[in-house]
Design an enzyme around this catalytic site. Sequence first.
Site, PDB file in Angstrom:
ATOM      1  N   LYS A 115      -0.566  -4.306  -3.080  1.00 14.32           N
ATOM      2  CA  LYS A 115      -1.865  -3.831  -2.575  1.00 14.32           C
ATOM      3  C   LYS A 115      -2.096  -2.423  -3.115  1.00 14.32           C
ATOM      4  O   LYS A 115      -1.541  -1.458  -2.603  1.00 14.32           O
ATOM      5  CB  LYS A 115      -1.872  -3.860  -1.049  1.00 14.32           C
ATOM      6  CG  LYS A 115      -3.258  -3.727  -0.412  1.00 14.32           C
ATOM      7  CD  LYS A 115      -3.706  -2.306  -0.245  1.00 14.32           C
ATOM      8  CE  LYS A 115      -5.020  -2.202   0.500  1.00 14.32           C
ATOM      9  NZ  LYS A 115      -5.540  -0.818   0.573  1.00 14.32           N
ATOM     10  N   ASP A 127       9.844   5.388 -10.362  1.00 13.02           N
ATOM     11  CA  ASP A 127       9.378   5.937 -11.645  1.00 13.02           C
ATOM     12  C   ASP A 127       9.956   7.314 -11.936  1.00 13.02           C
ATOM     13  O   ASP A 127      10.123   7.692 -13.101  1.00 13.02           O
ATOM     14  CB  ASP A 127       7.852   6.006 -11.670  1.00 13.02           C
ATOM     15  CG  ASP A 127       7.215   4.631 -11.850  1.00 13.02           C
ATOM     16  OD1 ASP A 127       7.970   3.636 -11.901  1.00 13.02           O
ATOM     17  OD2 ASP A 127       5.978   4.541 -11.942  1.00 13.02           O
ATOM     18  N   SER A 174       0.809  -1.216   0.000  1.00 16.71           N
ATOM     19  CA  SER A 174       0.000   0.000   0.000  1.00 16.71           C
ATOM     20  C   SER A 174       0.846   1.271   0.000  1.00 16.71           C
ATOM     21  O   SER A 174       1.532   1.564  -0.972  1.00 16.71           O
ATOM     22  CB  SER A 174      -0.964  -0.042   1.198  1.00 16.71           C
ATOM     23  OG  SER A 174      -1.923   0.964   1.131  1.00 16.71           O
TER      24      SER A 174
END
Length: 555
Positions: free
Chosen positions: A326, A312, A301
């Site tokens: 998750k 990224d 999460s």
Amino acid sequence: MRQNKPNRYTPLLMAVSVVVGILIGTFYANHLSGNKLNIIKSGSNRLNNLLHIINDQYVDTVNIDSLVDKAVPQILSDLDPHSVYIRAKDVQSVTDDLKGSFSGIGVQFVIREDTIRVQGIVKNGPAERAGIVAGDKIISIDDKPFVGKVVTNEETIKRLKGPKGTKVKIGILKYKEKKPTIYTITRNDIPVKSIPATYMLDDETGYIRINSFGETTYPEMLISLARLSQEGFSSLVIDLRDNPGGYLESAIQIANEFLPNNKLIVYTEGRKSPRQEYRSDGHGSYKNIPLVILINEGSASASEIIAGAMQDNDRATIIGRRSFGKGLVQQQLGFTDGSLIRLTVARYYTPSGRCIQKPYEAGNSKGYEEDIIDRYEHGEFFSQDSIKHTGPKYHTSLGRIVYGGGGVTPDIFIPEDTTDITSYSKEAVMSGLIQQFAFVYTDNNRQKMSKYDDMHALAAYLKKQNIVDMFASYADKQGLKRRNLMIKKSYKMLERHIISRIIYNMLEEEDWTKYINQDDNAIKKTLEIFKKGESFPQKPEVKTQVKSRKNNNKA
């Protein structure tokens, strides 16, 4: 005498009356016979009507609230693995950790032989001020005995926690004493730290471990960074291993500290939830510091949001093993009775467009829960080549390839260390015998060890006590047959596990973290890349193929 003429509407009125009479008769006939199924409407009304029918006509008395408590979780579990129902009595306990504090007496406890044993004391908390110490046994609460089968984690928490300012009487049996002492303790706010460890790995590298993302995590993070600044850190590792997540806002605030202006951190999107982006504001104080993020299969999460954002944006090197996966966003909705549901309303996406959520089959919670076991058996914990990427390829800001399909795959893979593992050591760890032995040893030797307030000194003392042999004798009595050859092979691993648990019992969680990090391969790799100056991801090399041409020039 005037004769009345027949009314032309009379036949119609008679027909309508007959139909109405039939309907009324049918209704009362069905009502008296107990058949109400014909009045149940389609859609959501069916559930309400079904409960009404059961309450009104079922052969035995039914507790409707209890029935709902059983039915709602089943309905939600058929949607996805993370939509859940929380009963009113459980709401407080499931939200305390994320709120950053709860009201209680300030003790950590374990249950041994149907008795509460105090394992740790919150500094400056009500219990410490009253004189309770680690190793004490709680044998009564509010003048009533509290031993035997009634002693459970849930019941203990229920009795010791309570509103701030209220009092609780606790009967304590101290070490080697035969008669209990009664303490009257006033409950107070007890902080729940989400950052248990902040220290320097070496002269230049700071380390911060985050256990969860709660309301106080970001302020705790700023304090940790300030502490490391005073110690002169110039590179940083954030340990998110086994961090199950928490509040999205806390993760975004922390990510913002390390990103330049207007960088996408994460976005959410769902059927009824339009795309919402969360971007950095450029006010972070650590936008240029070399950074490593540690993750593993227990990172989920909010942990994955930070790891995905840093990866990224090519801001940090991610080290470890593939994260949990998750990526479903829950909205909390409360009911009038105090219970609530956490309903999935959207999905998380990393800046490159990857959905963090791993695949799942609605209604198949068992398969979802066993995914980690499947990864282990498939070899993913031991070989990077065993990682199965089921999603499409995406690209970071520098053009590096990353994969969708669930979780965050690290830039540098660290396999689980299996060098010293044997069937004996596996059983010792999985059975809980090491923890049991560590507690018994701590309880019996607390006074001897109390003079060692430093992790290194305590570990050195314990290594001289032949602790592994003592454990083997203890475990043998508990049913784990002694295997000398296996014990010899697993000696270092067993010693490390046992000593770490005793340090956890005697000192702070930070001391325990320092000890287990000493031989941690992910930490070793982190220090190695910092030393080489490779913590900032590099743009992938583009190999240009040059075709050779024959020289046709003639002299």
